[in-house]
Design a protein around this motif. Sequence first.
Motif: not given
Length: 443
Positions: A154, A157, A163, A165, A169, A173
């Motif tokens: 998180e 990214s 990106s 959360p 995300t 992941s």
Amino acid sequence: MTTTTDARESLPLPPGNFGLPLIGETVSFLRDRNFVNKRQKKYGQIFKTHIMGRPTIFMTGAEANRFILSSHMDRFSWREGWPDTFKELLGESLFLQEGAEHQRNRKLLMPAFHGKALGNYLSVMERITQNYLQKWERLGSFVWFPQFKQLTFEIASFLLIGSEPGEQTAQLSQWFTELTDGFFTVPLRWPWTTYGRALRARDRLLAHIEKAVLHRQQEPAQDALGLLVQSRDEEGNGLSMQELKVQALLMLFAGHETTTSMLTSFCMALAQHPDVWTRARAEQQKLVGNGSLTIEQIKQMTYLEQVLREVERLYPPVGGGFRCAIEPFEFNGYYVPKGWQITYRIPETHQDSRIFSQPEQFDPDRFSPERAEHKKQEFSLVGFGGGPRICLGIAFAQMEMKIVAAHLLRNYTWELLPEQNLSLDAVPMLHPRDGLRVNFRRI
């Protein structure tokens, strides 16, 4: 060093065993964490084998690291050294680039991981960390390795490609987990195979990154991708869309996998060494109390830095690096042919008793100014690589780990749950086999 080709070719090949036809010793290499250690004891610090479809030379120790990573690095190719699975899954990113191309792109990437940029990242790292700490407090009991993977991804990214959360995300992941599962597997491309899933995950990640790049081109931002989109070389040229996509993919991979491993090992080690935990907590209470962290405070966490170095030494996230010999060479009286795969090793270097006293012991004081064991010999601590191609994101990773560790030490305690397997798996990154199951609560 011998200088003539004839004299060099008259030397013996390193000792070792090529194993079975075709597959060599690949299965043992992938499954046995002590593969190198066993052969090093039998053959010495340089030996031959056959893995991943290629004749391979393992070279261990600080002297070998210096030879490969610095003094004779021009004799080795990165691109041709890594298994084809890495090349296909990570693309032609900085990881595989060489020469002028690598120097240009490393220079373009550098501003996103150093100086002013790091200061801008601190508050975001801290905010996301605190959100996870509150979540873990509510959970009480959980498996820590996958939780750290979510936390570090998180952070990566958000800071690297912007990106937000949330569910997105978590999906990214998951795709990254599928991608990394493909690194050390048979490259069968059917959709239901591990490698087929890895390829599909790669394509989905690249499609997501392309959207992020287009957004940054329209609306400039100060995250790493925004800085990368705006970067220009001396001739005023930026990176192409394809270059931006693969560099961002590499940033995401490098930006969370190793920190996940080290933070998990850090928490396991503290639970197993309460004396170290007590000292690390006392330093935090003395330094920062309960306020937000600053760059200056992070720089003052000298004992925590020793602890994290010891985690890097005893629990290095990756086992080593691959190269290809682009010309024959001699090392320690042995001849290595052109075209062979070369692997330098991290765990065995970090366990060298000539450099580190009682190397099997977890002892952060070995990195104190008084002892400084890692300074006895260059390239003896290489968890982040070394030489001109040392990990570009090392300062990013170290700051992130200090932030997470500091908040854990200041406000929380945990204990390892009984009847779990704490033996370590090395693939794709070092982690306890059961993922580190804990009880977690606020102090």
